[in-house]
Enzyme design. Structure first.
Site, short mmCIF file in Angstrom:
data_model
loop_
_atom_site.label_atom_id
_atom_site.label_comp_id
_atom_site.label_asym_id
_atom_site.label_seq_id
_atom_site.Cartn_x
_atom_site.Cartn_y
_atom_site.Cartn_z
N GLU A 64 1.08 -1.26 0.25
CA GLU A 64 -0.03 -0.11 -0.02
C GLU A 64 1.04 1.55 -0.19
O GLU A 64 2.10 1.41 0.77
CB GLU A 64 -0.69 0.02 1.27
CG GLU A 64 -2.02 -0.94 1.34
CD GLU A 64 -2.93 -1.07 2.21
OE1 GLU A 64 -2.83 -0.32 3.11
OE2 GLU A 64 -3.47 -1.90 2.27
N GLU A 84 -8.36 2.79 -4.64
CA GLU A 84 -9.70 2.39 -4.02
C GLU A 84 -9.78 4.24 -3.45
O GLU A 84 -9.51 4.87 -2.69
CB GLU A 84 -9.32 2.07 -2.56
CG GLU A 84 -9.68 1.33 -1.61
CD GLU A 84 -9.79 0.07 -0.75
OE1 GLU A 84 -8.97 -0.45 -0.62
OE2 GLU A 84 -10.21 0.50 0.29
O1 KIV Z 1 -7.14 -6.05 1.23
C1 KIV Z 1 -7.63 -6.23 0.35
O2 KIV Z 1 -9.14 -6.60 0.28
C2 KIV Z 1 -7.64 -5.15 -0.59
C3 KIV Z 1 -8.95 -4.95 -1.74
C4 KIV Z 1 -9.16 -4.02 -1.03
C5 KIV Z 1 -7.43 -4.10 -2.53
O3 KIV Z 1 -6.12 -4.72 -0.54
#
Ligand code: KIV
Length: 312
Positions: free
Chosen positions: A147, A215
């Site tokens: 991330e 997101e």
């Molecule tokens: O952890 C997760 O499920 C995610 C998705 C929402 C992309 O990062």
């Protein structure tokens, strides 16, 4: 450390290693090729929507396999969906490894991406690379996701890509840093905030990420950014302009309390079904309706009579 279960052949009869995997592999369309990075890029070029879903265990992986999705993410959303935490930050790398291995056993053709959990890659490029190598080597992931698009995550992505492990980026609402982002809410709703997301996405792309998750950003912002993106963009709450969509398995199937975020479309209500099923079973046991004769084993009457004697 044990070696990982590698991706089973989509058509075991054509595989040079045709034996040994039959119990692990899920029957899937024998004509369907395993997803690869070139195939993914080709699908983007052709404008074919990419389908991604999360999975956390063998049954959810089998559902993804049978639906023929392109990408499966063992997301750190596992923290909330299957481990009962209220945020994604507490989930441990070891937990993610267990889940990723189970998903690996259920998949044949989708690309399997292992999410790097909070605390497993922030400290240094070396830490990030060590974690990514474990995800590939021990859990059988084809790629990893991390991330953020600031200087540190971009450096981590570059280091992992440099070691030959494909990396998926993730910008916009990045739940691991939701406190710093002001909570679980849409991002990029001002010009400067949207420009920051654009800069992050471009930096991740430049670092070699093979795809990027957008997101919870306004659909119009996504549209503005898409013209700049050469790698596939997978959206979740980012509107229809992305190259593909991802949803959390438990959200789309209603294995949760409440409706979830605004962007979720629910395709089933499995939590309700599970609650009703367990309640019906409990009532059957209490009312002595279960087990019935059809659920019991028999014994030869002579054997039973002998037993009776033995116990007398
Ligand atoms: O952890 C997760 O499920 C995610 C998705 C929402 C992309 O990062």
């Amino acid at each position: 450390m044990s070696s990982h279960p590698s991706r089973p052949s989509p058509n075991p009869s054509r595989s040079p290693h045709a034996t040994g995997h039959s119990k692990l592999s899920v029957p899937s369309d024998p004509g369907r090729l395993p997803m690869t990075l070139p195939l993914l890029a080709e699908k983007k070029r052709l404008g074919e929507p990419l389908v991604m879903v999360t999975a956390y265990d063998y049954p959810s992986a089998r559902a993804a396999e049978s639906a023929g999705v392109d990408l499966v993410l063992v997301g750190d959303s596992a923290a909330t969906t299957v481990l009962g935490y209220s945020a994604t930050t507490p989930v441990a790398l070891e937990d993610m490894m267990v889940l990723a291995r189970a998903v690996r056993r259920g998949l044949t053709t989708p690309l399997l991406i292992g999410d790097l959990p909070f605390g497993s890659y922030e400290i240094s490029d070396e830490q990030a690379l060590t974690t990514a190598v474990r995800m590939v080597k021990e859990a059988g992931a084809d790629a990893v996701k991390l991330e953020g698009g600031g200087p540190a995550p971009v450096s981590r992505a570059r280091a992992i890509v440099g070691a030959g492990i494909p990396v998926m980026g993730h910008v916009g609402l990045t739940p691991q840093s939701s406190t710093a982002l002001g909570g679980w809410k849409a991002q990029g709703r001002t010009a400067s905030a949207a420009a920051r997301i654009a800069a992050e996405a471009l930096a991740l792309q430049e670092a070699g990420c093979f795809a990027i998750v957008f997101e919870a950003i306004p659909a119009a912002v996504t549209e503005e950014l898409m013209g700049h993106m050469e790698v596939p963009v997978i959206g979740i709450g980012a509107g229809p302009a992305t190259d593909g969509q991802v949803l959390v398995f438990h959200d789309l199937l209603g294995i949760r309390d409440g409706l979830g975020p605004r962007f979720v479309k629910r395709y089933a209500s499995l939590q309700d079904d599970m609650n009703a099923g367990v309640a019906a079973y409990a009532e059957d046991v209490r009312e002595r309706r279960y087990p019935g004769p059809e659920h019991t084993y028999s014994i030869d009457p002579a054997e039973l009579a002998e037993l009776h004697e033995l116990l007398a």
